[in-house]
Design an enzyme around this catalytic site. Structure first.
Site, short mmCIF file in Angstrom:
data_model
loop_
_atom_site.label_atom_id
_atom_site.label_comp_id
_atom_site.label_asym_id
_atom_site.label_seq_id
_atom_site.Cartn_x
_atom_site.Cartn_y
_atom_site.Cartn_z
CG ASP A 17 -1.87 1.34 1.69
OD1 ASP A 17 -2.67 1.55 0.42
OD2 ASP A 17 -1.85 1.79 2.64
CB CYS A 18 0.70 4.19 -1.35
SG CYS A 18 2.23 5.58 -1.78
CG ASP A 19 -1.28 7.87 0.87
OD1 ASP A 19 -1.16 8.21 1.18
OD2 ASP A 19 -2.08 7.07 -0.09
CG ASP A 173 -1.60 1.46 6.28
OD1 ASP A 173 -1.69 3.11 7.51
OD2 ASP A 173 -2.16 1.67 5.68
#
Length: 225
Positions: A17-19, A173
């Site tokens: 994932d990124c954020d 997350d």
């Protein structure tokens, strides 16, 4: 006689994932979200914003606003608000603590699969110096019919890169991202160092961890038997 440890299958692809996993943007974003929602007439605590929206797409955020307020947001409604996000990210955005070292130590192929748009990832990954690490292997929820918690994005990333779902490790997350990875049949390494409490991430097919320095060894150990 002590029985042997459970057999573990090795991974072939790591899907990030990124954020909140690569860029430390979630805390910044939810604070601006709170300002935006209040300006529109919806007062929410930070914890409630995390519960409702973190890990979901912008389309889900908009749909939630429209449903709660009973309005239809006009085209370009967020143009002025975008400046609030841009200013906050420009001022405060960094890479997640320890993630650059972890990426250096993870030898498997890896990609990004995020609820954010490509334009957003270009900005955030670019600002933190991570963009080139994932060049050509960045996937957005805008490419699939259903965003997280549906499995579509993770399956799209794995399929595009020619990897079976069961051979993928996902690093997430958010509760919705974890749900999406489970639904895709992928093992999840759930980072609890961000805004989502560990208890909301824990569950089947999931390894919860708190420090990015742990991630390379966890991935190298393979899927728990």
């Amino acid at each position: 006689m002590t029985p042997p440890p459970p057999a573990r299958d090795s991974f072939e692809l790591v899907v990030f994932d990124c954020d909140g996993v690569l860029v430390d943007s979630e805390v910044i974003a939810v604070q601006v979200d709170q300002r935006v929602l209040a300006d529109l007439g919806w007062e929410l605590e930070i914890e409630e914003i995390v519960r409702r929206f973190v890990g979901k797409s912008e389309a889900n955020f908009i749909a939630g606003i429209e449903e709660h307020l009973g309005i239809e947001l006009a085209e370009g409604w967020d143009r002025d608000y975008q400046r609030w996000y841009d200013e906050a990210f420009e001022r405060d955005l960094t890479a997640v603590d320890g993630v650059e070292d972890a990426l250096d130590r993870i030898l498997l192929p890896h990609c990004v699969a995020s609820s954010g748009s490509h334009a957003k990832m270009q900005r955030t990954l670019g600002r933190t110096g991570l963009l080139q690490r994932f060049a050509g292997r960045i996937f957005s929820a805008t490419e699939v019919a259903r965003g997280k918690p549906a499995p579509d994005l993770f399956l799209h990333a794995a399929g595009t890169l020619g990897t079976a779902p069961e051979a993928c490790a996902v690093v997430e997350d958010s509760a919705y991202g974890v749900q999406a990875a489970r639904a895709a049949g992928m093992h999840v390494f759930a980072y609890a160092g961000g805004v989502t409490p560990a208890e909301r991430l824990a569950g089947p097919g999931t390894t919860v961890f708190h420090d990015m320095s742990q991630l390379p060894e966890l991935i190298a150990a393979g899927r728990p038997g």
